[in-house]
Design an enzyme around this catalytic site. Structure first.
Site, PDB file in Angstrom:
ATOM      1  N   GLU A 160       3.676   4.890  28.364  1.00 37.51           N
ATOM      2  CA  GLU A 160       2.889   3.949  27.578  1.00 37.51           C
ATOM      3  C   GLU A 160       3.802   3.375  26.498  1.00 37.51           C
ATOM      4  OE1 GLU A 160      -0.046   6.619  29.367  1.00 37.51           O
ATOM      5  OE2 GLU A 160       1.535   7.131  27.944  1.00 37.51           O
TER       6      GLU A 160
ATOM      7  N   TYR B 257      12.312  -1.614  29.379  1.00 39.96           N
ATOM      8  CA  TYR B 257      11.563  -1.147  30.545  1.00 39.96           C
ATOM      9  C   TYR B 257      11.518  -2.211  31.639  1.00 39.96           C
ATOM     10  CZ  TYR B 257      10.148   2.374  27.126  1.00 39.96           C
ATOM     11  OH  TYR B 257      10.146   3.349  26.177  1.00 39.96           O
TER      12      TYR B 257
END
Length: 160
Positions: free
Chosen positions: A117, A129
């Site tokens: 998360e 990411y």
């Protein structure tokens, strides 16, 4: 990250290595987290993660601790609970190396995907990411504490 980029980063970071987080690291790790985040993990949170058997690692450049993280395995999935590079060493490829270390640990443990998360407001992490191939697969409403309320958490996944 392309193969030539990864090779260039690896060449610049040849002294990097990893070791399991130990009790002697807890004060340092909690202090780093407090410098990096407005709502940091406590020393107890990290100690509990070690006690629970999570994969808790410290990244070193030579003898200097430069990053840390916590990975939880659940059947065929791995979940990054915390991944951090010390403030003075950010934006130099260390986050990519630490992320790669966790992806390899997850693969070795039989995980088919890696989850995490991230706050939508954390642009540098989102960029890291995305470069690593993570895709947003969901949103957890009010997941994170924030000044003046709560902030959503984007759920991201990487197929291993």
């Amino acid at each position: 990250m392309s193969a030539p980029q990864a090779e260039a980063v690896a060449g610049d970071l040849a002294g990097l290595h990893f070791r399991p987080m130990g009790e002697s690291d807890l004060g340092w790790v909690a202090a780093q987290d407090a410098q990096l985040y407005p709502f940091p993990w406590s020393e107890g949170n990290f100690a509990d993660s070690i006690s629970a058997g999570y994969a808790c690692w410290v990244m070193l450049d030579g003898a200097e601790r430069v990053g840390y993280g916590v990975l939880m395995m659940v059947i065929d999935e791995a979940h990054i609970l915390n991944i951090s590079v010390v403030a003075a060493r950010q934006r130099g490829g260390l986050g990519c190396c630490l992320l790669g270390h966790f992806a390899e640990l997850a693969r070795e443990s039989g995980a088919r995907r890696l989850l995490l998360e991230v706050r939508p407001s954390n642009g540098p992490a989102l960029a890291l990411y995305a470069r690593a191939g993570f895709q947003t697969i969901g949103r957890r409403k009010g997941y994170y504490p924030a000044v003046g309320g709560r902030e959503d958490g984007l759920v991201m996944s990487l197929a291993l």
